[in-house]
Design an enzyme around this catalytic site. Sequence first.
Site, PDB file in Angstrom:
ATOM      1  N   ARG A 132     -26.025  35.790 -46.584  1.00  9.91           N
ATOM      2  CA  ARG A 132     -26.592  36.912 -46.042  1.00  9.91           C
ATOM      3  C   ARG A 132     -27.956  36.146 -47.203  1.00  9.91           C
ATOM      4  NH1 ARG A 132     -21.865  40.542 -47.224  1.00  9.91           N
ATOM      5  NH2 ARG A 132     -21.110  40.844 -44.131  1.00  9.91           N
ATOM      6  N   LYS A 154     -42.082  33.071 -43.249  1.00  2.00           N
ATOM      7  CA  LYS A 154     -41.174  33.343 -41.776  1.00  2.00           C
ATOM      8  C   LYS A 154     -40.426  32.420 -41.489  1.00  2.00           C
ATOM      9  CE  LYS A 154     -45.263  35.811 -39.206  1.00  2.00           C
ATOM     10  NZ  LYS A 154     -46.432  35.702 -38.067  1.00  2.00           N
ATOM     11  N   GLU A 196     -55.442  24.015 -38.054  1.00  2.00           N
ATOM     12  CA  GLU A 196     -54.628  25.439 -39.061  1.00  2.00           C
ATOM     13  C   GLU A 196     -56.024  25.686 -40.156  1.00  2.00           C
ATOM     14  OE1 GLU A 196     -52.935  27.588 -37.796  1.00  2.00           O
ATOM     15  OE2 GLU A 196     -51.390  27.098 -36.327  1.00  2.00           O
ATOM     16  N   LYS A 237     -53.727  31.689 -47.567  1.00  3.41           N
ATOM     17  CA  LYS A 237     -52.684  32.119 -46.825  1.00  3.41           C
ATOM     18  C   LYS A 237     -51.864  32.857 -47.110  1.00  3.41           C
ATOM     19  CE  LYS A 237     -48.479  31.979 -43.523  1.00  3.41           C
ATOM     20  NZ  LYS A 237     -47.980  31.419 -42.297  1.00  3.41           N
ATOM     21  N   GLU A 247     -45.895  41.630 -42.035  1.00  2.77           N
ATOM     22  CA  GLU A 247     -47.174  41.323 -40.371  1.00  2.77           C
ATOM     23  C   GLU A 247     -47.441  43.005 -39.848  1.00  2.77           C
ATOM     24  OE1 GLU A 247     -47.264  38.156 -38.070  1.00  2.77           O
ATOM     25  OE2 GLU A 247     -48.356  38.936 -36.584  1.00  2.77           O
ATOM     26  N   ARG A 251     -52.072  40.775 -41.969  1.00  6.86           N
ATOM     27  CA  ARG A 251     -51.550  38.707 -42.317  1.00  6.86           C
ATOM     28  C   ARG A 251     -51.785  38.568 -40.044  1.00  6.86           C
ATOM     29  NH1 ARG A 251     -46.004  36.601 -44.021  1.00  6.86           N
ATOM     30  NH2 ARG A 251     -46.069  34.627 -42.519  1.00  6.86           N
ATOM     31  N   ASN A 255     -53.828  35.215 -37.297  1.00  2.76           N
ATOM     32  CA  ASN A 255     -53.387  34.663 -35.599  1.00  2.76           C
ATOM     33  C   ASN A 255     -54.747  34.397 -35.130  1.00  2.76           C
ATOM     34  OD1 ASN A 255     -49.889  34.860 -35.266  1.00  2.76           O
ATOM     35  ND2 ASN A 255     -50.544  36.597 -35.730  1.00  2.76           N
ATOM     36  N   HIS A 258     -54.458  31.970 -31.824  1.00  8.83           N
ATOM     37  CA  HIS A 258     -52.619  31.997 -31.291  1.00  8.83           C
ATOM     38  C   HIS A 258     -53.013  32.523 -29.950  1.00  8.83           C
ATOM     39  CE1 HIS A 258     -52.680  29.806 -34.876  1.00  8.83           C
ATOM     40  NE2 HIS A 258     -51.551  29.905 -35.104  1.00  8.83           N
ATOM     41  N   HIS A 262     -51.333  30.098 -27.464  1.00  8.61           N
ATOM     42  CA  HIS A 262     -49.602  30.555 -27.416  1.00  8.61           C
ATOM     43  C   HIS A 262     -50.073  30.708 -25.934  1.00  8.61           C
ATOM     44  CE1 HIS A 262     -48.051  31.956 -31.526  1.00  8.61           C
ATOM     45  NE2 HIS A 262     -48.095  30.864 -31.499  1.00  8.61           N
ATOM     46  N   HIS A 277     -49.334  22.365 -30.529  1.00 12.70           N
ATOM     47  CA  HIS A 277     -49.464  23.166 -30.998  1.00 12.70           C
ATOM     48  C   HIS A 277     -51.041  23.391 -31.445  1.00 12.70           C
ATOM     49  CE1 HIS A 277     -49.423  27.926 -32.487  1.00 12.70           C
ATOM     50  NE2 HIS A 277     -49.383  27.252 -34.066  1.00 12.70           N
TER      51      HIS A 277
HETATM   52  N1  GLY Z   1     -47.984  31.405 -38.548  1.00 15.17           N
HETATM   53  C1  GLY Z   1     -48.355  33.019 -39.345  1.00 15.17           C
HETATM   54  C2  GLY Z   1     -47.933  33.858 -39.966  1.00 15.17           C
HETATM   55  O1  GLY Z   1     -47.695  32.952 -41.373  1.00 15.17           O
HETATM   56  O2  GLY Z   1     -48.102  34.277 -40.821  1.00 15.17           O
END
Ligand code: GLY
Length: 379
Positions: A132, A154, A196, A237, A247, A251, A255, A258, A262, A277
Amino acid sequence: MPNTPILDVKPPQKVRVDLAGRGYDIWIGRHLTAFAAGHIAALNPNGRVAVITDETVASLHAKTLNAALLEHGLTVSTCILPSGEGSKSYAMLKHVCEALIEAKIERGDLVVTLGGGVMGDLAGFAAAIVRRGVRFVQLPTTLLSQVDSSVGGKTGINSPQGKNLIGAFHQPSLVVADIAYLDTLSPREFRAGYAEVIKYGLINDAAFFAWCEAQWRDVFAKGAACTTAIAQSCLAKAAVVMRDEFETGDRALLNLGHTFGHAFERLVRYDTARLVHGEAVAIGLALAFQFSHFLGLCTPDMPLRVIAHLKTVGLPTRIQDIPNFSASVEDIVEAMLQDKKVQRGVLTFILAQDIGQSFVAKGIEIDKVRQFLSGVLEA
Ligand code: GLY
């Protein structure tokens, strides 16, 4: 290729991600193996560490890292996985989870991810769910993972239905971005990661974008400007993640580029020989600014400036730059609607009023997207 030498040349730069009870430091510099091992040992004195890496990175850097960890009194186990996006799978997640349990990694111990975004996402997710939640440390080895995926928590794997659809938010306890690792990256991968980097300038820091336009050669030479670019990206970031960790709002700004990007990755079926990417993001950044102009939000010189810089560094800027790409407007729209950011069939875009003035635009009419893409494909 030799393993990375242990040499601390200049003091690394630090960026703090301040999250209540889960804050952590990101260190950026050159030749940080011994430094990283020291910080890992400080988090878990005389404890166990499981290094999760891939075959490519292991052959370059694992030996040096493991030696440094052992020197700091840690008990080290290593799990080496196949390189590539295919490792972000249920099968590999099972393999990593069971390897961690076999290695007797307990909650107080540390999982150390050594690699690019794939290793970070996979091993970070395994760390999130084994017992956990086990603490983990990110040692990102690509520019893309140093400025994006290693920061912010993430983690996840892919499913047959799409990328990153299964995962968890699980913040690392430490990130060490060693630019010496970038010396072994292909020029194409480095360039793709740079998309990026400039994204952060385009989101909300016009001065940083201007700095990139002036300093990109030094960044690509991987000298002091590279450390600065990564530190600035991590700072940007971190600021977004501290405002909106899960998010629910801001956040989504990360994107930028993106939603289009994507879709192209999906349409080439993630064939990285045709599109990686960062290249998809580069085309997406150009389109996001062109679309913003199409909607009357910014002046035409904004997309021109973005495209000029992307082209200067050798990044693609047009859909037509994707090798053998024959998708129609409907195919692209359909692929965009598969995105996990789609809510009740409505597309969210990140649009811009200027360089460094981006915003989240919800509920963009699909017909506007169709009209825009028709023009772009005919051009
Ligand atoms: N790569 C986008 C984020 O971390 O929210």
